[in-house]
Each structure stands twice: as C-alpha cells, then as structure tokens.
Design a protein around this motif. Structure first.
Motif, PDB file in Angstrom:
ATOM      1  N   VAL A  66      16.382   7.566  -2.475  1.00 50.18           N
ATOM      2  CA  VAL A  66      16.719   7.612  -3.896  1.00 50.18           C
ATOM      3  C   VAL A  66      15.745   6.756  -4.707  1.00 50.18           C
ATOM      4  CG1 VAL A  66      18.456   7.174  -5.654  1.00 50.18           C
ATOM      5  CG2 VAL A  66      19.138   8.122  -3.468  1.00 50.18           C
ATOM      6  N   ASN A  67      14.844   7.458  -5.378  1.00 47.48           N
ATOM      7  CA  ASN A  67      13.922   6.780  -6.287  1.00 47.48           C
ATOM      8  C   ASN A  67      14.468   6.951  -7.693  1.00 47.48           C
ATOM      9  OD1 ASN A  67      12.050   6.214  -4.209  1.00 47.48           O
ATOM     10  ND2 ASN A  67      11.404   8.358  -4.303  1.00 47.48           N
ATOM     11  N   ILE A  68      14.616   5.848  -8.376  1.00 50.78           N
ATOM     12  CA  ILE A  68      15.197   5.890  -9.720  1.00 50.78           C
ATOM     13  C   ILE A  68      14.170   5.377 -10.715  1.00 50.78           C
ATOM     14  CG2 ILE A  68      17.017   4.948 -11.192  1.00 50.78           C
ATOM     15  CD1 ILE A  68      18.792   4.764  -8.742  1.00 50.78           C
ATOM     16  N   PHE A  69      14.035   6.117 -11.807  1.00 44.52           N
ATOM     17  CA  PHE A  69      13.142   5.684 -12.876  1.00 44.52           C
ATOM     18  C   PHE A  69      13.958   5.057 -13.996  1.00 44.52           C
ATOM     19  CE2 PHE A  69       9.827   9.003 -11.569  1.00 44.52           C
ATOM     20  CZ  PHE A  69       9.056   8.045 -10.924  1.00 44.52           C
ATOM     21  N   LEU A  70      13.568   3.862 -14.380  1.00 43.85           N
ATOM     22  CA  LEU A  70      14.230   3.168 -15.488  1.00 43.85           C
ATOM     23  C   LEU A  70      13.559   3.559 -16.798  1.00 43.85           C
ATOM     24  CD1 LEU A  70      16.189   0.917 -16.550  1.00 43.85           C
ATOM     25  CD2 LEU A  70      14.288  -0.680 -16.205  1.00 43.85           C
ATOM     26  N   ALA A  71      14.358   4.032 -17.746  1.00 39.18           N
ATOM     27  CA  ALA A  71      13.842   4.364 -19.075  1.00 39.18           C
ATOM     28  C   ALA A  71      14.156   3.188 -19.990  1.00 39.18           C
ATOM     29  CB  ALA A  71      14.489   5.639 -19.588  1.00 39.18           C
ATOM     30  N   SER A  72      13.223   2.269 -20.102  1.00 42.71           N
ATOM     31  CA  SER A  72      13.475   1.085 -20.923  1.00 42.71           C
ATOM     32  C   SER A  72      12.173   0.442 -21.377  1.00 42.71           C
ATOM     33  CB  SER A  72      14.285   0.054 -20.126  1.00 42.71           C
ATOM     34  OG  SER A  72      14.483  -1.105 -20.892  1.00 42.71           O
ATOM     35  N   SER A  73      12.225  -0.079 -22.591  1.00 44.46           N
ATOM     36  CA  SER A  73      11.081  -0.833 -23.115  1.00 44.46           C
ATOM     37  C   SER A  73      11.263  -2.324 -22.860  1.00 44.46           C
ATOM     38  CB  SER A  73      10.991  -0.599 -24.631  1.00 44.46           C
ATOM     39  OG  SER A  73      12.214  -1.016 -25.228  1.00 44.46           O
ATOM     40  N   ASN A  74      12.351  -2.680 -22.208  1.00 44.58           N
ATOM     41  CA  ASN A  74      12.722  -4.084 -22.055  1.00 44.58           C
ATOM     42  C   ASN A  74      12.290  -4.580 -20.670  1.00 44.58           C
ATOM     43  OD1 ASN A  74      14.257  -6.430 -21.456  1.00 44.58           O
ATOM     44  ND2 ASN A  74      15.679  -5.907 -23.098  1.00 44.58           N
ATOM     45  N   THR A 101       6.060   4.740 -22.548  1.00 45.88           N
ATOM     46  CA  THR A 101       5.724   4.403 -23.940  1.00 45.88           C
ATOM     47  C   THR A 101       5.128   5.590 -24.694  1.00 45.88           C
ATOM     48  OG1 THR A 101       3.614   3.563 -23.159  1.00 45.88           O
ATOM     49  CG2 THR A 101       5.360   1.936 -23.514  1.00 45.88           C
ATOM     50  N   GLU A 102       4.658   6.598 -23.963  1.00 46.00           N
ATOM     51  CA  GLU A 102       4.080   7.762 -24.652  1.00 46.00           C
ATOM     52  C   GLU A 102       5.111   8.868 -24.901  1.00 46.00           C
ATOM     53  OE1 GLU A 102       0.791   8.470 -21.943  1.00 46.00           O
ATOM     54  OE2 GLU A 102       0.614   6.289 -22.172  1.00 46.00           O
ATOM     55  N   LEU A 103       6.299   8.729 -24.355  1.00 44.04           N
ATOM     56  CA  LEU A 103       7.304   9.786 -24.520  1.00 44.04           C
ATOM     57  C   LEU A 103       7.963   9.679 -25.898  1.00 44.04           C
ATOM     58  CD1 LEU A 103       8.954   9.564 -20.992  1.00 44.04           C
ATOM     59  CD2 LEU A 103       7.277  11.233 -21.818  1.00 44.04           C
ATOM     60  N   PRO A 104       8.470  10.793 -26.415  1.00 42.92           N
ATOM     61  CA  PRO A 104       9.191  10.716 -27.687  1.00 42.92           C
ATOM     62  C   PRO A 104      10.338   9.721 -27.558  1.00 42.92           C
ATOM     63  CG  PRO A 104       9.060  12.992 -26.897  1.00 42.92           C
ATOM     64  CD  PRO A 104       8.492  12.121 -25.818  1.00 42.92           C
ATOM     65  N   SER A 145      15.615  11.968 -19.049  1.00 42.37           N
ATOM     66  CA  SER A 145      15.665  12.712 -17.778  1.00 42.37           C
ATOM     67  C   SER A 145      14.958  14.061 -17.893  1.00 42.37           C
ATOM     68  CB  SER A 145      17.120  12.925 -17.331  1.00 42.37           C
ATOM     69  OG  SER A 145      17.751  13.919 -18.112  1.00 42.37           O
ATOM     70  N   ARG A 146      14.721  14.477 -19.116  1.00 39.27           N
ATOM     71  CA  ARG A 146      14.030  15.765 -19.291  1.00 39.27           C
ATOM     72  C   ARG A 146      12.533  15.641 -19.054  1.00 39.27           C
ATOM     73  NH1 ARG A 146      18.214  16.015 -23.514  1.00 39.27           N
ATOM     74  NH2 ARG A 146      19.721  17.514 -22.748  1.00 39.27           N
ATOM     75  N   PHE A 147      12.068  14.399 -18.856  1.00 41.28           N
ATOM     76  CA  PHE A 147      10.631  14.190 -18.650  1.00 41.28           C
ATOM     77  C   PHE A 147      10.314  13.797 -17.207  1.00 41.28           C
ATOM     78  CE2 PHE A 147      11.619  13.269 -23.096  1.00 41.28           C
ATOM     79  CZ  PHE A 147      10.763  14.157 -23.732  1.00 41.28           C
ATOM     80  N   ALA A 148      11.265  13.977 -16.298  1.00 45.88           N
ATOM     81  CA  ALA A 148      11.026  13.576 -14.899  1.00 45.88           C
ATOM     82  C   ALA A 148      11.815  14.473 -13.958  1.00 45.88           C
ATOM     83  CB  ALA A 148      11.456  12.123 -14.698  1.00 45.88           C
TER      84      ALA A 148
END
Ligand code: ITT
Length: 230
Positions: A23-31, A56-59, A80-83
C-alpha cells in the motif's frame, strides 16, 4: 475553483481489492509538518507515505466547507483524480470552545491569506487575553480521508484535548504546537519530540484508525464496513 463533495462511495469489492502488502499512499498536502508526521507514523508499517507527485502544479482544491470532514473528503477526491494510487488528505485544526470553535476549519488562514503560523499564534493569544482556567481549553481535530481515482475509501477522525499556554514555548512541530499544552499545562506540543507528539496527537490517533481499517481489509475476517467511516 473546486468546492464540492459528491462522489460514488467505493463498494466493498472495490475497497477489498487493496493489496495490503504494497500500500503506497500519496499525501495531498502543502504542509511539510503533516508530511513529516505521516512519514514517521507510517515508518515500520506496511504503508508508505510520499508527497503526491507534482502536487504544487496540480489545480488547487479550495477548502470552503464548514466541516473538517467535508474539506478532507473533498480534498482527497479532488487530488485522487490525478493519481492511480491511494491519495490521503488531512483537514485539521484547533477548536477553542471559548471562541465559539474558532479558529476551527479556518486554522491555516486565521491570520489572513498571507499570515504565517507565528501570526496565527499571536492572533489567537490576543483573542485569549483575559481568559483563564477552563476557558483556555482547546482541542486539536484531525480528519483523514483516503480516496482512489474519484472514490472515497475511508474517512476517519480523532482529536486531542489540551489547554492554551499564555505564551509560545518550544521549537518542535508546526502551526499552533507552541501554545497547545497537555491538560496539566506541563508541556506544549512544541516541547515534545515528534515521536511523542504522534503518540498523543489528533493526527497520530486518526492515522492508527486508518491503519487498522486498511489492515482489516487484509484479514479474511476483515470487514470494509466496520469502523470504516467516522
Ligand atoms: P493542506 O490543506 O495543504 O494539507 P494546510 O496547512 O492548509 O495544508 P489544513 O487546511 O488542514 O492544512 O489546516 C490545518 C491547520 O491547522 C494547520 O495549518 C495548522 O495551523 C493547524 N494544525 C493542524 N494540525 C496541527 C498540528 O498537529 N499542530 C499544530 N497546528 C496544527
């Protein structure tokens, strides 16, 4: 601008296709503070956490809902629509009952769109002036949502209670940690190690719920419906 919360929830079979060994999880965060904490929390487990590539380049996703849960779910769904992998989003903040719940979902931008974490802390200390005893109670809340390709897999949440210090103390952590104390007032979250913070924090507790849920999917007795949403 995106501000919505609509999706088809993942079915049991869709969720159960998780291969828990990988299970590879991507964190969507600027923090970066969140990334550090999740990396440490996942350390030694079957989960790996990395920043969502090209984040940082995603909408951007605009967090304009009134609840942590809606913001976390909306953020997870959006990114999640970008991965192809599972995407984790965290909406969290500090709730002060004596301030009618502020800064709450506005914690990150409490001092305005360009305000720093230090500005937020100073503003909150100002709002708390003259407040004593139980009026200084505060609660960190964390909602974690995980989604895959436009479907929510799980939403979990937890919190930790404390009191607000009269001044900032400590150099660890991020955000409001320098003024968030254990209930006995002994130490702020910025005066404890990252490992100790994860043991007690809203984020650590919520992440362990998530890990337990994902783990249950790997068990023949596991159920995707039990404890999957909070
Ligand atoms: P992302 O949305 O990109 O993940 P963000 O910092 O804007 O980053 P939130 O919208 O969830 O994230 O706002 C969370 C804010 O709440 C954060 O910026 C801090 O000010 C505060 N916060 C949340 N968890 C915290 C913690 O563990 N320690 C200190 N402050 C925290």
């Amino acid at each position: 601008m995106n501000c919505y919360l609509s999706t088809s929830a993942a079915t049991h079979d869709e969720v159960a296709t998780l291969d828990f060994e990988t299970v590879n999880i991507f964190l969507a965060s600027s923090n970066s503070g969140k990334l550090r904490e999740y990396s440490e929390l996942a350390n030694g487990s079957a989960l790996t956490i990395a920043l969502l590539p090209n984040f940082t380049e995603l909408p951007p996703f605009e967090e304009c809902a009134a609840t942590f849960a809606e913001n976390a779910a909306g953020k997870a769904l959006h990114y999640s629509r970008f991965a192809h992998e599972i995407v984790l989003a965290d909406d969290s903040g500090l709730v002060v009952p004596a301030l009618s719940g502020a800064p709450g979902v506005h914690s990150a931008r409490y001092a305005g769109p360009n305000g720093t974490a230090r500005d937020c802390v100073q503003k909150l200390l100002g709002q708390m002036e003259g407040k004593q005893g139980t009026e200084r109670r505060a609660r960190f809340v964390c909602v974690i949502a995980v989604a895959r390709q436009g479907s929510i897999l799980a939403v979990v949440s937890d919190f930790v209670e404390g009191i607000l210090a009269n001044e900032a103390r400590g150099a660890e952590g991020f955000g409001y940690d320098p003024i968030f104390c254990f209930p006995d007032g002994s130490r702020t979250f910025a005066e404890i190690s990252p490992v100790e913070k994860n043991r007690y924090s809203h984020r650590g507790k919520a992440f362990r719920k998530l890990a337990e849920f994902l783990n249950s999917l790997a068990s023949p007795l596991g159920s995707a419906t039990s404890n999957s949403t909070v």
